[in-house]
Design a protein around this motif. Structure first.
Motif, PDB file in Angstrom:
ATOM      1  N   ALA A   7       0.836  -1.209   0.000  1.00 43.46           N
ATOM      2  CA  ALA A   7       0.000   0.000   0.000  1.00 43.46           C
ATOM      3  C   ALA A   7       0.867   1.255   0.000  1.00 43.46           C
ATOM      4  N   HIS A   8       1.968   1.246   0.766  1.00 47.03           N
ATOM      5  CA  HIS A   8       2.875   2.392   0.776  1.00 47.03           C
ATOM      6  C   HIS A   8       3.508   2.599  -0.597  1.00 47.03           C
ATOM      7  N   GLU A   9       3.869   1.516  -1.248  1.00 47.87           N
ATOM      8  CA  GLU A   9       4.454   1.609  -2.585  1.00 47.87           C
ATOM      9  C   GLU A   9       3.436   2.172  -3.588  1.00 47.87           C
ATOM     10  N   LYS A  10       2.207   1.680  -3.517  1.00 47.37           N
ATOM     11  CA  LYS A  10       1.151   2.179  -4.423  1.00 47.37           C
ATOM     12  C   LYS A  10       0.870   3.654  -4.167  1.00 47.37           C
ATOM     13  N   LEU A  11       0.862   4.062  -2.891  1.00 46.67           N
ATOM     14  CA  LEU A  11       0.646   5.464  -2.552  1.00 46.67           C
ATOM     15  C   LEU A  11       1.783   6.320  -3.104  1.00 46.67           C
ATOM     16  N   PHE A  12       3.009   5.875  -2.937  1.00 45.64           N
ATOM     17  CA  PHE A  12       4.159   6.600  -3.464  1.00 45.64           C
ATOM     18  C   PHE A  12       4.062   6.739  -4.986  1.00 45.64           C
ATOM     19  N   ASN A  13       3.709   5.648  -5.671  1.00 50.91           N
ATOM     20  CA  ASN A  13       3.560   5.691  -7.131  1.00 50.91           C
ATOM     21  C   ASN A  13       2.460   6.658  -7.546  1.00 50.91           C
ATOM     22  N   TYR A  14       1.341   6.628  -6.818  1.00 54.50           N
ATOM     23  CA  TYR A  14       0.234   7.539  -7.121  1.00 54.50           C
ATOM     24  C   TYR A  14       0.701   8.991  -6.996  1.00 54.50           C
ATOM     25  N   LEU A  15       1.350   9.313  -5.885  1.00 55.48           N
ATOM     26  CA  LEU A  15       1.792  10.687  -5.663  1.00 55.48           C
ATOM     27  C   LEU A  15       2.816  11.120  -6.707  1.00 55.48           C
ATOM     28  N   ASN A  40       3.144  10.084  -9.726  1.00 52.58           N
ATOM     29  CA  ASN A  40       2.494  10.240 -11.036  1.00 52.58           C
ATOM     30  C   ASN A  40       1.573  11.450 -11.096  1.00 52.58           C
ATOM     31  N   GLU A  41       0.930  11.784  -9.990  1.00 59.16           N
ATOM     32  CA  GLU A  41      -0.085  12.840  -9.993  1.00 59.16           C
ATOM     33  C   GLU A  41       0.449  14.227  -9.634  1.00 59.16           C
ATOM     34  N   LEU A  42       1.498  14.292  -8.844  1.00 58.55           N
ATOM     35  CA  LEU A  42       2.018  15.592  -8.419  1.00 58.55           C
ATOM     36  C   LEU A  42       2.793  16.256  -9.549  1.00 58.55           C
ATOM     37  N   GLY A  85       4.719  28.757  -2.789  1.00 56.52           N
ATOM     38  CA  GLY A  85       5.035  28.593  -4.207  1.00 56.52           C
ATOM     39  C   GLY A  85       4.054  27.738  -4.975  1.00 56.52           C
ATOM     40  N   GLY A  86       2.864  27.507  -4.422  1.00 55.76           N
ATOM     41  CA  GLY A  86       1.864  26.669  -5.074  1.00 55.76           C
ATOM     42  C   GLY A  86       1.962  25.198  -4.706  1.00 55.76           C
ATOM     43  N   CYS A  87       3.013  24.824  -3.997  1.00 55.58           N
ATOM     44  CA  CYS A  87       3.202  23.411  -3.618  1.00 55.58           C
ATOM     45  C   CYS A  87       2.112  22.944  -2.664  1.00 55.58           C
ATOM     46  N   ASP A  88       1.709  23.813  -1.739  1.00 58.73           N
ATOM     47  CA  ASP A  88       0.681  23.451  -0.756  1.00 58.73           C
ATOM     48  C   ASP A  88      -0.627  23.099  -1.464  1.00 58.73           C
ATOM     49  N   GLU A  89      -1.020  23.947  -2.406  1.00 55.50           N
ATOM     50  CA  GLU A  89      -2.285  23.737  -3.122  1.00 55.50           C
ATOM     51  C   GLU A  89      -2.242  22.470  -3.970  1.00 55.50           C
ATOM     52  N   VAL A  90      -1.104  22.227  -4.629  1.00 55.75           N
ATOM     53  CA  VAL A  90      -0.973  21.020  -5.459  1.00 55.75           C
ATOM     54  C   VAL A  90      -1.085  19.771  -4.598  1.00 55.75           C
ATOM     55  N   ALA A  91      -0.378  19.744  -3.474  1.00 56.06           N
ATOM     56  CA  ALA A  91      -0.427  18.580  -2.583  1.00 56.06           C
ATOM     57  C   ALA A  91      -1.845  18.346  -2.074  1.00 56.06           C
ATOM     58  N   GLN A  92      -2.510  19.422  -1.663  1.00 54.75           N
ATOM     59  CA  GLN A  92      -3.873  19.313  -1.141  1.00 54.75           C
ATOM     60  C   GLN A  92      -4.829  18.786  -2.212  1.00 54.75           C
ATOM     61  N   GLU A  93      -4.698  19.280  -3.420  1.00 52.81           N
ATOM     62  CA  GLU A  93      -5.576  18.864  -4.519  1.00 52.81           C
ATOM     63  C   GLU A  93      -5.366  17.396  -4.893  1.00 52.81           C
ATOM     64  N   ILE A  98      -4.147  14.971  -3.021  1.00 55.52           N
ATOM     65  CA  ILE A  98      -4.606  14.099  -1.942  1.00 55.52           C
ATOM     66  C   ILE A  98      -6.134  14.052  -1.889  1.00 55.52           C
ATOM     67  N   ALA A  99      -6.772  15.193  -2.111  1.00 55.79           N
ATOM     68  CA  ALA A  99      -8.242  15.214  -2.125  1.00 55.79           C
ATOM     69  C   ALA A  99      -8.797  14.355  -3.265  1.00 55.79           C
ATOM     70  N   GLY A 100      -8.028  14.182  -4.333  1.00 56.49           N
ATOM     71  CA  GLY A 100      -8.478  13.403  -5.483  1.00 56.49           C
ATOM     72  C   GLY A 100      -8.094  11.932  -5.433  1.00 56.49           C
ATOM     73  N   MET A 101      -7.532  11.469  -4.317  1.00 57.47           N
ATOM     74  CA  MET A 101      -7.134  10.067  -4.215  1.00 57.47           C
ATOM     75  C   MET A 101      -8.347   9.144  -4.285  1.00 57.47           C
ATOM     76  N   PRO A 102      -8.137   7.928  -4.778  1.00 55.24           N
ATOM     77  CA  PRO A 102      -9.242   6.956  -4.744  1.00 55.24           C
ATOM     78  C   PRO A 102      -9.549   6.569  -3.298  1.00 55.24           C
ATOM     79  N   ASN A 103     -10.714   5.984  -3.088  1.00 53.23           N
ATOM     80  CA  ASN A 103     -11.087   5.525  -1.741  1.00 53.23           C
ATOM     81  C   ASN A 103     -10.083   4.503  -1.229  1.00 53.23           C
ATOM     82  N   TRP A 104      -9.718   4.665   0.042  1.00 51.48           N
ATOM     83  CA  TRP A 104      -8.796   3.758   0.703  1.00 51.48           C
ATOM     84  C   TRP A 104      -9.566   2.600   1.315  1.00 51.48           C
TER      85      TRP A 104
END
Length: 154
Positions: A53-61, A63-65, A103-111, A113-119
Motif C-alpha cells: 500500500a505504501h508503494e502504491k501510494l508513493f507511485n500515485y503521488l 504520477n499525480e504531483l 510557491g503553489g506546492c501546498d495547493e498542489v499537494a492538497q488537490e 490528496i483530495a483526489g485520491m481513490p477511496n482507501w
C-alpha cells in the motif's frame, strides 16, 4: 403527570445509552488496530499489505504531483505536511495543509490528496472507523546534470 414525567426520563436515559454506543464508532481515531491502506493490495498476504500500500501510494503521488512553475522559478523545495480523514467508507475528506512551503506546492499537494481513490478504511474491533491520517509530501527540484567540458590545450 408524574407517570408521564417518569416515562419520559426512562426513555431519555435508554436512548442516550444507545447513542453513546453508536457515537463510539463515530469518533475520530488517530491510532487504530488496523490502519487505513491505499487501495490495490487486497490480494496480498496480510504481512505484505502495508508495504504494498505504501508503494502504491508513493507511485500515485509521483504520477499525480506536478511541480508548480512558480516554485521551480523561485527554487522552492521542501516538505508539505497534509492531514486528512479516511472515512468509514474509505473516502478522503477534510484535507488540509498543516505545514506548507508556498510557491503553489501546498495547493498542489492538497488537490492531489483530495483526489485520491477511496482507501481501505481503518478498523477498530473489526469495525470500520474514521481515522485521521498525516502524510508528508516532498517537493524536490532535481538539479540538472551539466556535462563539464574539459578543454585540453596543447
Amino acid at each position: 403527570m408524574k407517570k408521564i414525567y417518569t416515562l419520559f426520563v426512562l426513555i431519555l436515559l435508554t436512548t442516550s445509552s444507545l447513542f453513546a454506543q453508536v457515537k463510539e464508532y463515530e469518533k475520530l481515531f488517530v491510532e487504530v488496530e488496523e490502519a487505513p491502506l491505499f487501495p490495490g493490495c487486497e490480494e496480498e498476504e496480510k504481512e505484505n499489505q502495508t508495504a504494498c500500500a505504501h508503494e502504491k501510494l508513493f507511485n500515485y503521488l509521483s504520477n499525480e504531483l506536478t511541480y508548480p512553475d512558480i516554485a521551480k522559478r523561485k527554487g522552492i523545495s521542501g516538505r508539505v505536511i497534509v492531514q486528512f480523514l479516511v472515512e468509514k467508507d474509505g473516502s478522503i475528506t477534510n484535507v488540509k495543509v498543516i505545514r506548507g512551503i508556498g510557491g503553489g506546492c501546498d495547493e498542489v499537494a492538497q488537490e492531489v490528496i483530495a483526489g485520491m481513490p477511496n482507501w481501505n478504511p481503518g478498523k477498530q474491533r473489526g469495525r470500520p472507523v474514521r481515522v485521521q491520517y498525516t502524510l508528508p509530501v516532498n517537493f524536490t527540484i532535481e538539479k540538472s546534470k551539466r556535462k563539464k567540458k574539459w578543454w585540453i590545450s596543447s
